[in-house]
Scaffold this active site. Structure first.
Site, PDB file in Angstrom:
ATOM      1  N   ASP A   1       0.860  -1.177   0.000  1.00 19.95           N
ATOM      2  CA  ASP A   1       0.000   0.000   0.000  1.00 19.95           C
ATOM      3  C   ASP A   1       0.900   1.231   0.000  1.00 19.95           C
ATOM      4  O   ASP A   1       2.020   1.187   0.530  1.00 19.95           O
ATOM      5  CB  ASP A   1      -0.892  -0.020   1.245  1.00 19.95           C
TER       6      ASP A   1
ATOM      7  N   ASP B   1      -1.943  -0.904   6.396  1.00 22.17           N
ATOM      8  CA  ASP B   1      -2.060  -0.362   7.748  1.00 22.17           C
ATOM      9  C   ASP B   1      -2.981  -1.169   8.642  1.00 22.17           C
ATOM     10  O   ASP B   1      -3.159  -0.852   9.803  1.00 22.17           O
ATOM     11  CB  ASP B   1      -2.525   1.096   7.712  1.00 22.17           C
TER      12      ASP B   1
ATOM     13  N   ASP C   1      -6.916  -1.344   4.674  1.00 20.28           N
ATOM     14  CA  ASP C   1      -6.521  -2.422   3.774  1.00 20.28           C
ATOM     15  C   ASP C   1      -6.960  -3.785   4.278  1.00 20.28           C
ATOM     16  O   ASP C   1      -6.451  -4.817   3.825  1.00 20.28           O
ATOM     17  CB  ASP C   1      -4.985  -2.413   3.598  1.00 20.28           C
TER      18      ASP C   1
END
Length: 688
Positions: free
Chosen positions: A333, A522, A526
């Site tokens: 991410d 995180d 996500d």
């Protein structure tokens, strides 16, 4: 542990296990039995055969006392394990008059059992030693005076006084004072972290600077450090695929061995010398015992998880260790993983007649109650803005509301038409900024560029992952231009942008192409992708319940280089598991036919079998060692406390922040971007 295993099965026993090798009960009794066996041999050589037999029987009893009581207890509960096989073999050897062989079997089996007990206890004790980071006393201010209390007596709301060199007794946040915190024992990051009022502090952190006052936010029993220890202890009991394979082989193998031995003894009684074939059946019973196989994986898992926790990585069970060792693709991410998650306004482009400060004030009015990271950046740039009314959020697009008689809109260029600012927006996006457009009563006023700087170690971490043969991809909800610019800086070629959380989850199988994949995020936004991936990895999870609970692996520190480190460690642990399983099966496969046809006697088989078990234990212990990846360069962390630069002077900005967005035209107002080694954001007006 499995019943098929020969080590301790009580976790409380492991926690209170021996601290020194000589304190292990099994090894003490094995030593006593060995001395007795030697004494019996000497007495027999002198000519006192009856006395020699008596001493050898005492040696058998001493050695067998380490496993026979447990074997009998298991039989009462309908469980058959390796200890059962050893008990039958020892009784059979005594019945056949092979007292020395029976004593040798018990001695070697006790040594292997004791070594396993010690190895497991040591790795678990290493984990629980984290709790020793909590000091025995804490200084608190109560009733206007400072007193000393035990950590367990701390309550939420207490104000702790932590002096230089002292450790935090529990979690809290700094109320006053500035310092540097040594978190190396908790997060694995060796460089101290600067902290000031408002900064979080976790149990076990060492105060490396001035005295600070910390408000307690968690009881000592509920601190982040205590949670970490308990989570990893629970994780050590979870079984990975390799452990399940070993269990699936070992569990049915035990009764199968007993049946095989009985068939050999019965066949021998029918077609040959009954005593000879009974002896061979006992030898087969020992030769085929799967003790080494049963401990091959569990001990490796315990050692690997304990070692990883000391490096600041929580691996939740054997399954996660194994899957990490297989990973070939990693999806990262962007926000908070590749970047600092501290977006700042870097430039404001306005139309003629509109000042940058005015544009920021209008944008901040809409963002006043938003928790979005971009909103926080705009509010930081204009902290005294008024609050708009009737503010409505359009998910994935932006905000609209009213300020006085005016209708305001703030959002993506695809939602708020940029008009004459389209060219400037393209330039800003190409430079890696996220751009939002401000409109008032349908007229475009400004474009505000916000950038979340890349972590300084991101490119190095990506390079290390690629050197491990791992394909790296970046997933983000940001626009394509910004994502591509940041990915280029980090050395990532596979980029997927403008994704919703569910899009990331759906995209993972496409990126993986049939290979094992890990998702790094995180742990909150996500969550769907973390659950979909073969392994979900949460970054910076220290003190974050959601991240720790959601992911299979949680990296407590913020340094992205912990990721390739834990992957390399898991690969090595998985190799050790495979080696142990293969070696254990090879020993059984070789010994059974040799024992069946009388090539090897009981004493020889016992020695080979138990030596193999010791080798498996020693090999498994190797997983407790951690190695630094070659070429890892850990530069000193910069010094910044809540936007106040206390490190190098401003002139080093160009060397630490990467290329800055070019200065705007005379009709543009710019904002110097801040980072860990630069001054905090500062608005400068260069035009109207």
């Amino acid at each position: 542990m499995s019943d098929a295993c020969c080590g301790p099965q009580d976790l409380a026993e492991l926690d209170s296990g021996p601290e020194e090798l000589w304190q292990v009960r099994e090894l003490q009794l094995a030593t006593l039995a060995a001395l007795l066996l030697g004494a019996g041999w000497i007495v027999g050589r002198i000519g006192y055969d009856d006395a020699a037999v008596a001493v050898e029987l005492i040696a058998v009893c001493a050695a067998a006392s380490t496993f026979v009581p447990d074997a009998v207890r298991n039989l009462r509960h309908g469980r058959i394990g390796v200890g059962t096989l050893m008990m039958i073999a020892a009784i059979g050897a005594v019945a056949l008059g092979q007292f020395a062989e029976a004593a040798l079997l018990g001695i070697l089996f006790s040594i292997a059992e004791g070594l396993e007990h010690y190895a497991v206890s040591r790795t678990r004790r290493g984990l629980r030693s984290l709790l020793a980071l909590v000091p025995p006393k804490a200084s608190v201010i109560r009733g206007g005076s400072e007193i000393t209390v035990a950590p367990d007596d701390l309550v939420v709301g207490d104000v702790m006084v932590i002096r230089p060199g002292e450790r935090a007794a529990t979690d809290g946040f700094i109320r006053s004072g500035q310092t540097s915190l040594d978190l190396s024992a908790i997060t694995g990051e060796s460089v101290p972290v600067e902290a000031g009022p408002g900064s979080e502090i976790h149990a076990g952190a060492i105060n490396g600077g001035g005295a600070i006052e910390v408000e307690v936010t968690a009881l000592a029993a509920d601190s982040s450090l205590a949670r970490i220890v308990h989570i990893v202890e629970d994780a050590q009991e979870r079984k990975g695929a390799g452990q399940r394979i070993a269990d699936r082989i070992a569990r049915p193998l035990v009764p199968a061995i007993m049946i095989l031995s009985a068939l050999i003894a019965a066949a021998g009684a029918l077609f040959g010398d009954p005593m000879l074939w009974l002896e061979r059946a006992l030898v087969v019973l020992v030769a085929a015992s799967p003790c080494a196989l049963a401990i091959a994986v569990p001990l490796t898992v315990v050692a690997a998880i304990g070692a990883a926790s000391r490096q600041g990585a929580l691996i939740k069970g054997g399954a996660a260790v194994e899957e990490l060792g297989r990973i070939k693709v990693i999806a990262l991410d962007k926000t908070g993983t590749l970047t600092r998650n501290q977006p700042q306004v870097v430039e404001v482009v306005t139309v003629d007649g509109v000042g940058a400060a005015d544009a920021l004030k209008l944008a901040a009015a809409l963002e006043a109650r938003s928790e979005h990271p971009l909103a926080q950046a705009i509010l930081a740039a204009s902290p005294d803005a008024p609050v708009a009314s009737d503010v409505t959020s359009v998910p994935g697009h932006g905000l609209h509301g009213r300020l006085g008689e005016h209708h305001l809109r703030l959002g993506k260029p695809s939602w708020v038409t940029p008009g004459i600012l389209a060219g400037e927006i393209e330039r800003l996006q190409a430079a890696g900024a996220t751009v939002v457009v401000l409109a008032c009563d349908g007229n475009v006023l400004a474009a505000i560029a916000v950038r979340d700087e890349l972590r300084p170690e991101a490119a190095e971490a990506v390079g290390l992952l690629q050197r491990l043969g791992i394909t790296v991809a970046m997933l983000t909800g940001d626009n394509t231009r910004t994502a591509q610019a940041l990915a280029t800086q980090a050395g990532i070629t596979t980029v997927h942008a403008e994704l919703l959380p569910e899009d990331k989850s759906a995209l993972l199988p496409t990126i993986a192409k049939g290979r094992p994949i890990a998702m790094v995020g995180d742990g909150v936004n996500d969550a769907p992708a973390l659950a979909t991936a073969d392994v979900g990895i949460a970054m910076g999870a220290m003190g974050t319940d959601v991240a720790i609970e959601t992911a299979d692996v949680a990296l407590m520190g913020e340094d992205l280089r912990h990721l390739p480190q834990v992957l390399a460690h898991s690969r090595r642990a998985r190799r050790i598991m495979v080696q142990n399983i293969a070696f254990s099966l090879a020993i059984i496969t070789i010994l059974i036919p040799l024992a069946s046809f009388g090539v090897l006697g009981l004493a020889t088989v016992v020695f080979i079998h138990e030596s193999a078990e010791v080798l498996v234990i020693l090999n498994a212990i190797r997983a407790a060692r951690t190695r630094a990846l070659p070429g890892v360069n850990v530069p000193p962390r910069s010094s910044q406390v809540h936007g106040v630069n206390i490190g190098p002077p401003k002139q080093v900005a160009d060397t630490c922040c990467g290329p800055m967005i070019p200065d705007p035209t005379p009709a543009v107002a710019s904002v110097d971007h801040g980072c860990d080694c630069c001054a905090p954001p500062r608005i400068s007006h260069t035009g109207k």
